[in-house]
Design a protein around this motif. Structure first.
Motif, PDB file in Angstrom:
ATOM      1  N   ASP A 450       1.150  -1.247   0.081  1.00 16.35           N
ATOM      2  CA  ASP A 450       0.010  -0.086   0.174  1.00 16.35           C
ATOM      3  C   ASP A 450       0.770   1.068   0.068  1.00 16.35           C
ATOM      4  O   ASP A 450       1.734   1.414   1.141  1.00 16.35           O
ATOM      5  CB  ASP A 450      -0.845   0.037   1.288  1.00 16.35           C
ATOM      6  CG  ASP A 450      -1.627   1.190   1.395  1.00 16.35           C
ATOM      7  OD1 ASP A 450      -1.316   2.179   0.848  1.00 16.35           O
ATOM      8  OD2 ASP A 450      -2.698   1.185   2.297  1.00 16.35           O
ATOM      9  N   ASN A 452       0.809   4.407   0.428  1.00 15.28           N
ATOM     10  CA  ASN A 452       0.699   5.178   1.638  1.00 15.28           C
ATOM     11  C   ASN A 452       1.870   4.894   2.927  1.00 15.28           C
ATOM     12  O   ASN A 452       2.255   5.693   3.367  1.00 15.28           O
ATOM     13  CB  ASN A 452      -0.589   5.670   2.117  1.00 15.28           C
ATOM     14  CG  ASN A 452      -1.405   6.408   1.031  1.00 15.28           C
ATOM     15  OD1 ASN A 452      -0.760   7.216   0.601  1.00 15.28           O
ATOM     16  ND2 ASN A 452      -2.647   5.953   0.670  1.00 15.28           N
ATOM     17  N   LYS A 453       1.552   3.457   3.189  1.00 18.17           N
ATOM     18  CA  LYS A 453       2.294   3.003   4.373  1.00 18.17           C
ATOM     19  C   LYS A 453       3.894   2.795   3.994  1.00 18.17           C
ATOM     20  O   LYS A 453       4.656   3.247   4.741  1.00 18.17           O
ATOM     21  CB  LYS A 453       1.746   1.558   4.451  1.00 18.17           C
ATOM     22  CG  LYS A 453       0.489   1.347   5.347  1.00 18.17           C
ATOM     23  CD  LYS A 453       0.307  -0.174   5.660  1.00 18.17           C
ATOM     24  CE  LYS A 453      -0.961  -0.058   6.416  1.00 18.17           C
ATOM     25  NZ  LYS A 453      -1.703  -1.442   6.059  1.00 18.17           N
ATOM     26  N   ILE A 455       5.373   5.065   2.273  1.00 21.97           N
ATOM     27  CA  ILE A 455       5.996   6.628   2.496  1.00 21.97           C
ATOM     28  C   ILE A 455       6.126   6.817   4.091  1.00 21.97           C
ATOM     29  O   ILE A 455       6.956   7.263   4.471  1.00 21.97           O
ATOM     30  CB  ILE A 455       5.027   7.334   1.744  1.00 21.97           C
ATOM     31  CG1 ILE A 455       5.259   7.477   0.248  1.00 21.97           C
ATOM     32  CG2 ILE A 455       5.146   9.011   2.178  1.00 21.97           C
ATOM     33  CD1 ILE A 455       4.118   8.172  -0.536  1.00 21.97           C
ATOM     34  N   VAL A 456       5.247   6.327   4.704  1.00 26.09           N
ATOM     35  CA  VAL A 456       5.218   6.674   6.333  1.00 26.09           C
ATOM     36  C   VAL A 456       6.463   5.936   6.844  1.00 26.09           C
ATOM     37  O   VAL A 456       7.115   6.669   7.448  1.00 26.09           O
ATOM     38  CB  VAL A 456       4.100   6.187   6.940  1.00 26.09           C
ATOM     39  CG1 VAL A 456       3.967   6.208   8.619  1.00 26.09           C
ATOM     40  CG2 VAL A 456       2.705   6.920   6.504  1.00 26.09           C
TER      41      VAL A 456
END
Ligand code: FAD
Ligand code: EGO
Length: 471
Positions: A450, A452-453, A455-456
């Motif tokens: 995923d 977004n994860k 990038i975090v």
């Protein structure tokens, strides 16, 4: 000639040739052992001289040098007159200053005044009742068979002196060493590097240091390098290293400013444009030479120490420290072999040559490395990596600079260990790279990401890396 009875009971006469840093310290070492010490120095007594000419105004004193001073009870006194430098301060072209600590807290080098150190050492040598100081005595020649030395005085008169042991501490252009060169199986090499150096003074501003005092300030600009060490009078002595060729290209005051504007802009207001233009042309740039030789002794009558045995280029800040350590090593061997020169001298050569050659090579390596690769970014990066690896594996990875500067690890052992560490680091890097590729591919296949994860977690990693910077 002495009477034979007194000859049997008398202490041997040790002639120390050269009253520079190493000669004066060595006089203390031999005097402490009870020898009749005669020190011969070509210059007048610098404690009485009005103008002292000579190389470099201040020097970085580190662990090896301090240990030697400690042996003759001078460490505290000298350290009290030095300025601790706890870190390097790297100056970038845009004027940004980045401090990088040397390692653990309490690991620091000291900026000491050369003339003052030399004076203190001479005074210390003189306090022994069994030393005699002979200034204005320039060794002209000596006889390796008889040990007879010939000195010339300023008035042109000559003096002949005999000693049981001649200790050559007369610097990079040693007159004592000349006799070695005439002998068979004496190895000798000397190399002048293309760089010269020039010293410039940065005055105090409003009675205070113009920059932070407790740092070794470095402006790494590849082939152009500048460093600054603090002095007790709140000035800094800046040393500019650059090829003679480039020194010669700068012929006018305007060109000096132009050059500094291009490479060391932050120093112009600190040194002052006028002072800079004046000081630049006051003295020509000085040469730097590297000298290696082997053996360090002739029979049981002569031994070389300090720059006379090994002049090194100043890119490790170790020349004097190595020379001081020579004195300790010789002293330890004197204990082992009961002051029997016939055994001590060859052992000294055997033990010390590999280490002095190692530091000569390391200093030359630093010179080549710095002028080729090291700008401020690379310097900062490399020292962070050193510090971080040492932080996580304090027993396995010890930065070479740390071993050389803050320990008495034999120089040649430090080099060996450095090669071994580099192997470990390279294996580690290779393994992590392979592991990352394999592990990463596996995870990607198993669970499609995923975005977004991803990038975090990348952000988290970055934060951690940034946190490392304040170690
Ligand atoms: P010298 O200091 O050269 O002393 C030799 C003495 O012998 C002199 O007093 C001379 O007058 C005398 N002499 C010469 N010929 C005769 C003769 N024929 N008869 C009688 N006497 C004679 N080292 C460090 O550890 N840290 C540093 O930060 C550092 N920075 C340096 C920066 C520069 C620019 C340079 C050039 C060197 C630096 N060094 C440094 C190295 C250090 O200066 C030398 O290693 C040190 O001075 C060696 O001491 P020495 O006593 O062997 O030789
Ligand atoms: C990558 C980064 C490779 C002397 C840095 C090599 C020398 C080299 C002359 C410093 C300190 C005392 C000195 C470091 C490197 C003195 C010294 C160093 C200079 C120049 C100097 C360090 C007088 C080389 N120590 N050093 O690690 O701080 O690293 F810059 Cl030109």
């Amino acid at each position: 000639m002495e009477r034979s009875a007194s000859r049997q009971s008398r202490k041997k006469v040790v002639a120390v040739v050269g009253g520079g840093l190493v000669g004066a310290l060595n006089a203390c070492f031999f005097a402490k052992r009870g020898f009749d010490v005669e020190l011969f120095e070509s210059r007048e007594d610098i404690r009485r001289a009005k103008i002292v000419k000579g190389r470099s105004i201040n020097l970085a004193l580190s662990h090896r040098g301090r240990q030697a001073l400690k042996h003759v009870g001078l460490e505290e006194k000298i350290v009290a007159q030095g300025i601790p430098m706890h870190a390097r301060m790297i100056h970038s072209l845009d004027g940004k200053q980045s401090p990088i600590p040397y390692g653990r807290k309490g690991q620091y080098i000291l900026s000491v005044d050369r003339a003052n150190l030399n004076k203190e050492l001479l005074t210390a040598a003189e306090t022994y009742p069994n030393t005699k100081m002979n200034f204005d005595h320039k060794l002209q020649d000596w006889n390796a068979e008889t040990g007879l030395m010939t000195f010339v005085r300023l008035d042109g008169s000559k003096e002949q002196v005999k000693a049981d042991l001649i200790v050559g501490c007369d610097g990079a252009f040693s007159a004592v060493r000349k006799q070695f060169l005439r002998r068979s199986r004496f190895d000798y090499s000397q190399t002048y590097i293309p760089h010269g150096y020039m010293e410039l003074t940065m005055p105090p501003i409003n009675g205070e240091f113009a920059m932070k005092p407790n740092y070794l300030h470095i402006w790494p600009r590849n082939t152009f390098m500048m460093i600054a060490l603090p002095n007790l009078d709140k000035t800094f002595t800046c040393t500019l290293f650059m090829p003679f060729e480039d020194f010669e290209k700068i012929t006018t005051g305007d060109e000096v400013i132009e050059f500094f504007q291009k490479y060391f802009p932050d120093t112009i207001p600190l040194i002052g444009a006028d002072t800079l233009q004046r000081d630049y042309f006051r003295l020509p740039a000085q040469a730097m030479v590297s000298v290696k030789c082997n053996p360090y002794h002739i029979g049981d009558t002569c031994v070389l120490m300090g720059d006379a045995a090994h002049a090194v280029v100043p890119f490790y800040g170790q020349g004097m420290n190595a020379g001081f350590e020579d004195c300790i090593v010789f002293d330890e061997i004197m204990d082992q072999f009961n002051e029997d020169f016939r055994a001590v001298l060859p052992e000294y050569t055997r033990v010390r040559v590999p280490d002095d050659h190692a530091i000569a090579d390391l200093a030359m390596y630093n010179y080549i490395e710095m002028r080729a690769h090291v700008n401020s970014k690379w310097f900062i990066f490399r020292k962070y990596v050193d510090n971080i690896l040492h932080f996580f594996m304090p027993k396995t990875i010890i930065p070479l600079y740390t071993m050389v500067t803050f320990t008495r690890t034999r120089y040649h052992e430090a080099v060996k260990r450095w090669h071994w560490q580099n192997k470990v680091i390279n294996r580690g890097l290779l393994l992590s790279a392979v592991g990352a590729v394999l592990g990463g591919s596996y995870l990607l296949i198993k669970n499609p990401p995923d975005i977004n994860k991803l990038i975090v977690s990348a952000e988290k990693m970055w934060d951690r890396l940034v946190a490392l910077r304040t170690l």
